[in-house]
Structures are given as structure tokens and as C-alpha cells.
Motif scaffolding. Structure first.
Motif, PDB file in Angstrom:
ATOM      1  N   LEU A  39       1.538   4.900  -9.078  1.00  0.00           N
ATOM      2  CA  LEU A  39       0.277   5.569  -8.803  1.00  0.00           C
ATOM      3  C   LEU A  39       0.313   7.024  -9.265  1.00  0.00           C
ATOM      4  N   ARG A  40       1.444   7.669  -9.078  1.00  0.00           N
ATOM      5  CA  ARG A  40       1.573   9.056  -9.528  1.00  0.00           C
ATOM      6  C   ARG A  40       1.453   9.144 -11.054  1.00  0.00           C
ATOM      7  N   ALA A  41       2.032   8.159 -11.751  1.00  0.00           N
ATOM      8  CA  ALA A  41       1.947   8.168 -13.213  1.00  0.00           C
ATOM      9  C   ALA A  41       0.504   7.947 -13.688  1.00  0.00           C
ATOM     10  N   VAL A  42      -0.217   7.066 -12.977  1.00  0.00           N
ATOM     11  CA  VAL A  42      -1.611   6.802 -13.369  1.00  0.00           C
ATOM     12  C   VAL A  42      -2.480   8.029 -13.179  1.00  0.00           C
ATOM     13  N   LEU A  43      -2.269   8.776 -12.088  1.00  0.00           N
ATOM     14  CA  LEU A  43      -3.108   9.938 -11.758  1.00  0.00           C
ATOM     15  C   LEU A  43      -2.443  11.246 -12.134  1.00  0.00           C
ATOM     16  N   ALA A  44      -1.571  11.211 -13.122  1.00  0.00           N
ATOM     17  CA  ALA A  44      -0.828  12.423 -13.485  1.00  0.00           C
ATOM     18  C   ALA A  44      -1.726  13.530 -14.011  1.00  0.00           C
ATOM     19  N   ASP A  45      -2.943  13.205 -14.528  1.00  0.00           N
ATOM     20  CA  ASP A  45      -3.841  14.220 -15.103  1.00  0.00           C
ATOM     21  C   ASP A  45      -4.741  14.849 -14.047  1.00  0.00           C
ATOM     22  N   ASN A  46      -4.554  14.475 -12.750  1.00  0.00           N
ATOM     23  CA  ASN A  46      -5.407  14.991 -11.676  1.00  0.00           C
ATOM     24  C   ASN A  46      -4.533  15.670 -10.618  1.00  0.00           C
ATOM     25  N   PRO A  47      -4.395  16.995 -10.651  1.00  0.00           N
ATOM     26  CA  PRO A  47      -3.522  17.691  -9.684  1.00  0.00           C
ATOM     27  C   PRO A  47      -3.921  17.454  -8.233  1.00  0.00           C
ATOM     28  N   GLU A  48      -5.210  17.371  -7.977  1.00  0.00           N
ATOM     29  CA  GLU A  48      -5.657  17.168  -6.595  1.00  0.00           C
ATOM     30  C   GLU A  48      -5.194  15.816  -6.071  1.00  0.00           C
ATOM     31  N   GLN A  49      -5.286  14.785  -6.910  1.00  0.00           N
ATOM     32  CA  GLN A  49      -4.824  13.469  -6.499  1.00  0.00           C
ATOM     33  C   GLN A  49      -3.290  13.441  -6.362  1.00  0.00           C
ATOM     34  N   ILE A  50      -2.600  14.174  -7.201  1.00  0.00           N
ATOM     35  CA  ILE A  50      -1.133  14.256  -7.097  1.00  0.00           C
ATOM     36  C   ILE A  50      -0.732  14.834  -5.745  1.00  0.00           C
ATOM     37  N   ALA A  51      -1.492  15.845  -5.274  1.00  0.00           N
ATOM     38  CA  ALA A  51      -1.199  16.429  -3.950  1.00  0.00           C
ATOM     39  C   ALA A  51      -1.388  15.391  -2.856  1.00  0.00           C
ATOM     40  N   HIS A  52      -2.449  14.587  -2.975  1.00  0.00           N
ATOM     41  CA  HIS A  52      -2.658  13.512  -1.986  1.00  0.00           C
ATOM     42  C   HIS A  52      -1.531  12.487  -2.050  1.00  0.00           C
ATOM     43  N   ILE A  53      -1.061  12.193  -3.242  1.00  0.00           N
ATOM     44  CA  ILE A  53       0.028  11.211  -3.382  1.00  0.00           C
ATOM     45  C   ILE A  53       1.314  11.755  -2.750  1.00  0.00           C
ATOM     46  N   ASP A  54       1.596  13.033  -2.948  1.00  0.00           N
ATOM     47  CA  ASP A  54       2.800  13.622  -2.340  1.00  0.00           C
ATOM     48  C   ASP A  54       2.711  13.573  -0.822  1.00  0.00           C
ATOM     49  N   GLU A  55       1.523  13.832  -0.294  1.00  0.00           N
ATOM     50  CA  GLU A  55       1.332  13.738   1.163  1.00  0.00           C
ATOM     51  C   GLU A  55       1.521  12.299   1.633  1.00  0.00           C
ATOM     52  N   LEU A  56       0.983  11.356   0.847  1.00  0.00           N
ATOM     53  CA  LEU A  56       1.139   9.933   1.189  1.00  0.00           C
ATOM     54  C   LEU A  56       2.602   9.522   1.138  1.00  0.00           C
TER      55      LEU A  56
ATOM     56  N   ARG B  54      12.700  -5.578   0.651  1.00  0.00           N
ATOM     57  CA  ARG B  54      11.932  -5.734  -0.603  1.00  0.00           C
ATOM     58  C   ARG B  54      10.628  -4.920  -0.547  1.00  0.00           C
ATOM     59  N   ALA B  55       9.945  -4.973   0.618  1.00  0.00           N
ATOM     60  CA  ALA B  55       8.684  -4.222   0.753  1.00  0.00           C
ATOM     61  C   ALA B  55       8.935  -2.725   0.677  1.00  0.00           C
ATOM     62  N   ARG B  56      10.051  -2.254   1.264  1.00  0.00           N
ATOM     63  CA  ARG B  56      10.377  -0.830   1.225  1.00  0.00           C
ATOM     64  C   ARG B  56      10.652  -0.373  -0.204  1.00  0.00           C
ATOM     65  N   ASP B  57      11.455  -1.152  -0.918  1.00  0.00           N
ATOM     66  CA  ASP B  57      11.749  -0.777  -2.310  1.00  0.00           C
ATOM     67  C   ASP B  57      10.490  -0.834  -3.181  1.00  0.00           C
ATOM     68  N   ALA B  58       9.661  -1.852  -2.974  1.00  0.00           N
ATOM     69  CA  ALA B  58       8.426  -1.987  -3.760  1.00  0.00           C
ATOM     70  C   ALA B  58       7.477  -0.838  -3.485  1.00  0.00           C
ATOM     71  N   LEU B  59       7.453  -0.344  -2.244  1.00  0.00           N
ATOM     72  CA  LEU B  59       6.574   0.752  -1.886  1.00  0.00           C
ATOM     73  C   LEU B  59       6.929   2.009  -2.685  1.00  0.00           C
ATOM     74  N   ALA B  60       8.192   2.284  -2.808  1.00  0.00           N
ATOM     75  CA  ALA B  60       8.603   3.467  -3.564  1.00  0.00           C
ATOM     76  C   ALA B  60       8.199   3.339  -5.040  1.00  0.00           C
ATOM     77  N   ALA B  61       8.396   2.158  -5.620  1.00  0.00           N
ATOM     78  CA  ALA B  61       8.029   1.948  -7.031  1.00  0.00           C
ATOM     79  C   ALA B  61       6.511   2.067  -7.232  1.00  0.00           C
ATOM     80  N   ARG B  62       5.754   1.573  -6.256  1.00  0.00           N
ATOM     81  CA  ARG B  62       4.303   1.615  -6.407  1.00  0.00           C
ATOM     82  C   ARG B  62       3.772   3.039  -6.250  1.00  0.00           C
ATOM     83  N   LEU B  63       4.387   3.818  -5.409  1.00  0.00           N
ATOM     84  CA  LEU B  63       4.001   5.219  -5.312  1.00  0.00           C
ATOM     85  C   LEU B  63       4.267   5.953  -6.624  1.00  0.00           C
ATOM     86  N   ASP B  64       5.415   5.639  -7.252  1.00  0.00           N
ATOM     87  CA  ASP B  64       5.703   6.257  -8.551  1.00  0.00           C
ATOM     88  C   ASP B  64       4.683   5.826  -9.607  1.00  0.00           C
TER      89      ASP B  64
END
Length: 474
Positions: free
Chosen positions: A99-116, A87-97
Motif C-alpha cells: 500500500l505504501r508503494a502504491v501511494l508513494a506519490d501522496n505524502p498525506e496518505q503516506i502519513a496515514h499509512i505510517d500511523e496505520l 501467516r496473517a501477521r506476516d501478510a499484514l506487513a507485506a500488504r502495508l508495504d
């Protein structure tokens, strides 16, 4: 009174100022709307940052929950820990998605999210392998855990999450600071525009009020000029009447003497033996007829002048006196006079010819002003009271040098004056007007020095005022 270029400019400036004021208020309203939009944007930025921080916290919690469940399953072999890990593994993937949607207007933050995401995938792969081996293959599982310690994936995930958090907080502070600067500038501009708008409105209101005051003054001046013209017309007519009456009186006596002399000459010529006495008698008869005719014309003129016909209406005594004071005030501009107007309001309504009575007031007031011109104390008092026979008595008293004894007895006679440039007909006209109203006028020394004139006028409501009259009031 013609409008000057300055008054015309003020007249046209006021509407322009009102239009500019309206435009400024529209601009101020736009600035306020812009500030509201900026405030909404600031609120949206705060909400976005809160969502990002909550998503980061949820990712951190999911990683922690996955690692805890992996340890529990490895040590106990209980399937509940295995299910919790999944459950934690599946939830982690959804939460990363998320976070990416929330910060979609910030390319620098998107790069950090991809690294994360890369780090969390590697970490979840390690944890998944440990869960797959389970307690039965403990040694292999411990080797994987040792490798994870060497790789420091958990620390790197924590570091990446901290970078995301600090970056989002710094971005929020930067946005709020920019918003504050822009809001302050907008507020200052709005305040300046508001002050300018209020000032323009005040100036426009002042100009409009000044324009109305100028218009009222022009109307008052026009009424005063019309009143002066009417009084001058009446004065000219009254003067002509008085002069005609005086001339008729003075001419009647020599005309009568001429008639007597002509008749005596006719009798003498008839008693003589002159050869042309018939022609001379005829000529004397014609001369006598023309003399009598001239006397008859003069008599009719005197009867016309002496008729004293007036057009009477109910008027305010105070209003008449105030108008006369306004007309005579031109004489007191260089030497002011203390005027006390104490007319009894209970007997203010009189039945008079307004213009003629104004002429009486004007003559008396003007004479008083001229008499007091060289006096140290210049005071004029105008009062009234009810007297017998339903008449109002008006008293006009000045603080001048008083009546001249040489002219006191004939002061109301035509051409009686002590002024070098006077004609001596003003008081005679005044007496004629007052007598035509059924009143009387007289002059006497004032108790405190100066001259006092008294004249009477008829009340407009004799019955009511007679009932209210009491001799004790005198």
C-alpha cells in the motif's frame, strides 16, 4: 484582361488559407493526442485507486484473520490456529508495504499509512503475546485482551483504514472532475478549431474555384476578342471588295463614254483644217490610251473580286451560329431577345470557310436584332434542314416589322439600305460569301410577321447525307 487588385488579393489569399487550414488540422491532431494522453492518465488514476482499495481491503482482511486465529488458538490450543495467525501477521506487513508503494506519490496518505502501521504493530504485539501464553495461561491472556479492549486498537485500525479509503476515493473524484473539465475545454477548443479549419478550407476551395472561373472567363473573353478581330478583318476586306466591285461597275460606264468622246473628237479634228490638228490628234490619242488603260485596271480588279476564293474546312454549323449569337448579343443587353436555336444535329457538319459564314450569320442576326428593337415581341428563330443537291438550308426568321417594299427587290445590292446610319453592304457581302460557297440566299416575309432569310451551304459528307435524305422529311 488585366487582373484587378481584388483578384490579385484573392489569388494570394487562397494559398495562405490552405496553409492556415493545414496548420489548424495539425493543431487539432495535437489536441486529440493530448486528450488521448489525458484519457490514459485517467485510466492510470482509476487503476491506482483500485490497487489502493484492494490493498486496504487486504490489510483489513489480514487484521481480521489474525484476530480470529488468535481467538481460536486461545480457546482450543490447536496449532493450526497458531500457524494461521503467523501467516496473517506476516501478510499484514507485506500488504502495508504494498500500500505504501502504491501511494508513494501522496505524502498525506503516506502519513496515514505510517500511523496505520504503528497501530497494527501494537495490535499484532498484543495478539502475539496472547498466542504465546496460550490456553495454559488463560488468566494472563484474558488480562491482555481486556487491556486491548480498553485501548480500542481494532476500532482505531478500522478508522484509519476508512480514512485511507475515503481519501483515495475523494482524490480519484477530484482527479476525474479536473480531467472532465480539461477534456471539455479541450473538446470545445478542438471543435472551434475544427470549424475554423473546415471554414478556412471551404473559403480556400471557393477562392481557388473562383480563380479558375475567372481564368476561364478571361480565356473565353480573349478568344471572343480574337474572333471579333478576325471577323472585323474579314468584314473590312469583304467591304473593300464589294466597294471596289461597285465602284468598278459605276466607273466603267463613264470611262467607256470618255473613250467614245475622245475617239469622236479625234475624228472631228482630223476632218477639220485646224492648224494644230496634228498636236491635238496626238493628245487625243494619248488620252484614249490612258482611258483604255484605266478600264483594263478596273476590269482586272473586278475579276479579282469576283473570283470568290474560300478556304473551306469541315465545321459545326451550331458552333458557328452560337459564336455569331455571342458576338451580336451586345445589341440585346438593354432589350432582350428570345432566341430559339433549333439546328438539326443530323446535318451539323458543313464544308465552309468558318470566318466568312460567321460573318453571314452575324450580319443576319444583327439586322434582325436592330429591326426588332422597338417591337413588343422580340423573337429570333434559327433552324436548318437538308435540301436537294446535298446542301443544308439555314433559316433565320425574326418577329420584326418585315421587309420594306421600297427595298425588297434590291435588298442584296450594295449600298441598298433603309437605316440612317447604315452603309448597305452587309447583305451584299453575305450574298457574295454564300455564292462563293456554291449556295444561294434569299429573303421573304415570315408567315407570322417579320422577315425570313434562307441560305444554303454544302454538307461535309454529301454521299452519306444524300442517302439519308428523304423528300418527305421536308
Amino acid at each position: 484582361m488585366p487582373m484587378t487588385r481584388k483578384s490579385l488579393s484573392r489569388t494570394f489569399l487562397a494559398p495562405w488559407l490552405l496553409g492556415a487550414t493545414l496548420l489548424l488540422f495539425i493543431v487539432i491532431a495535437g489536441a486529440l493526442v493530448l486528450n488521448l494522453v489525458r484519457l490514459r492518465d485517467s485510466f492510470a488514476w482509476v487503476q491506482q485507486t483500485n490497487k489502493a482499495l484492494l490493498a486496504i481491503s487486504a490489510i483489513q482482511q489480514a487484521v481480521l484473520e489474525a484476530e480470529t486465529s488468535e481467538r481460536g488458538f486461545l480457546l482450543t490450543g490447536i496449532e493450526t490456529y497458531r500457524d494461521s495467525y503467523i501467516r496473517a501477521r506476516d501478510a499484514l506487513a507485506a500488504r502495508l508495504d504494498g500500500l505504501r508503494a502504491v501511494l508513494a506519490d501522496n505524502p498525506e496518505q503516506i502519513a496515514h499509512i505510517d500511523e496505520l502501521r504503528l497501530l497494527t504493530d501494537m495490535r499484532m504485539a498484543q495478539l502475539g503475546r496472547v498466542v504465546e501464553l496460550g490456553p495454559e495461561r488463560m488468566r494472563e491472556a484474558l488480562d491482555i485482551l481486556e487491556q486491548a479492549r480498553v485501548d480500542r486498537l481494532t476500532e482505531r485500525i478500522e478508522t484509519s483504514l476508512s480514512v485511507l479509503t475515503r481519501a483515495e476515493q475523494a482524490l480519484l473524484i477530484q482527479r476525474l472532475s479536473k480531467h472532465d473539465r480539461e477534456s471539455l475545454a479541450a473538446a470545445l477548443i478542438t471543435a472551434c478549431l475544427l470549424i475554423l479549419a473546415v471554414g478556412s478550407a471551404a473559403i480556400a476551395a471557393f477562392l481557388l474555384e473562383h480563380q479558375r472561373a475567372v481564368t476561364r472567363q478571361q480565356e473565353a473573353d480573349q478568344r471572343l476578342q480574337a474572333l471579333q478581330a478576325e471577323l472585323l478583318r474579314v468584314a473590312r476586306l469583304s467591304t473593300m471588295g464589294e466597294m471596289s466591285s461597285a465602284l468598278a461597275h459605276e466607273l466603267n460606264q463613264p470611262l467607256a463614254a470618255v473613250t467614245n468622246y475622245v475617239q469622236g473628237s479625234r475624228r472631228l479634228i482630223e476632218a477639220s483644217s485646224h492648224p494644230d490638228k496634228s498636236k491635238i490628234s496626238t493628245a487625243l490619242d494619248k488620252a484614249a490610251q490612258q482611258t483604255l488603260r484605266a478600264g483594263a485596271v478596273i476590269q482586272r480588279l473586278r475579276e479579282f473580286v469576283g473570283r470568290g476564293e474560300t478556304d473551306k474546312t469541315v465545321e459545326s454549323l451550331r458552333a458557328i451560329a452560337e459564336d455569331a449569337l455571342a458576338l451580336a448579343s451586345v445589341l440585346t443587353r438593354d432589350r432582350p431577345v428570345d432566341v430559339a436555336l433549333s439546328l438539326d444535329p443530323a446535318f451539323d457538319r458543313v464544308l465552309v470557310d468558318k470566318v466568312q459564314v460567321q460573318q453571314v450569320f452575324l450580319n443576319l442576326i444583327r439586322n434582325a436584332f436592330e429591326a426588332m428593337r422597338d417591337q413588343r415581341e422580340r423573337k429570333l428563330t434559327i433552324g436548318s434542314r437538308l435540301v436537294e443537291d446535298d446542301m443544308v438550308e439555314v433559316v433565320v426568321a425574326d418577329s420584326g416589322p418585315g421587309l420594306d417594299a421600297l427595298i425588297a427587290e434590291r435588298i442584296f445590292q450594295p449600298f441598298a439600305t433603309t437605316k440612317a446610319d447604315g452603309m448597305g453592304i452587309g447583305l451584299s457581302i453575305s450574298q457574295t460569301i454564300i455564292q462563293a460557297h456554291g449556295g444561294s440566299i434569299k429573303a421573304e416575309p415570315a408567315p407570322g410577321g417579320g422577315t425570313l432569310f434562307r441560305f444554303t451551304l454544302p454538307c461535309s459528307d454529301p454521299i452519306r447525307q444524300h442517302l439519308s435524305f428523304s423528300p418527305a422529311a421536308e
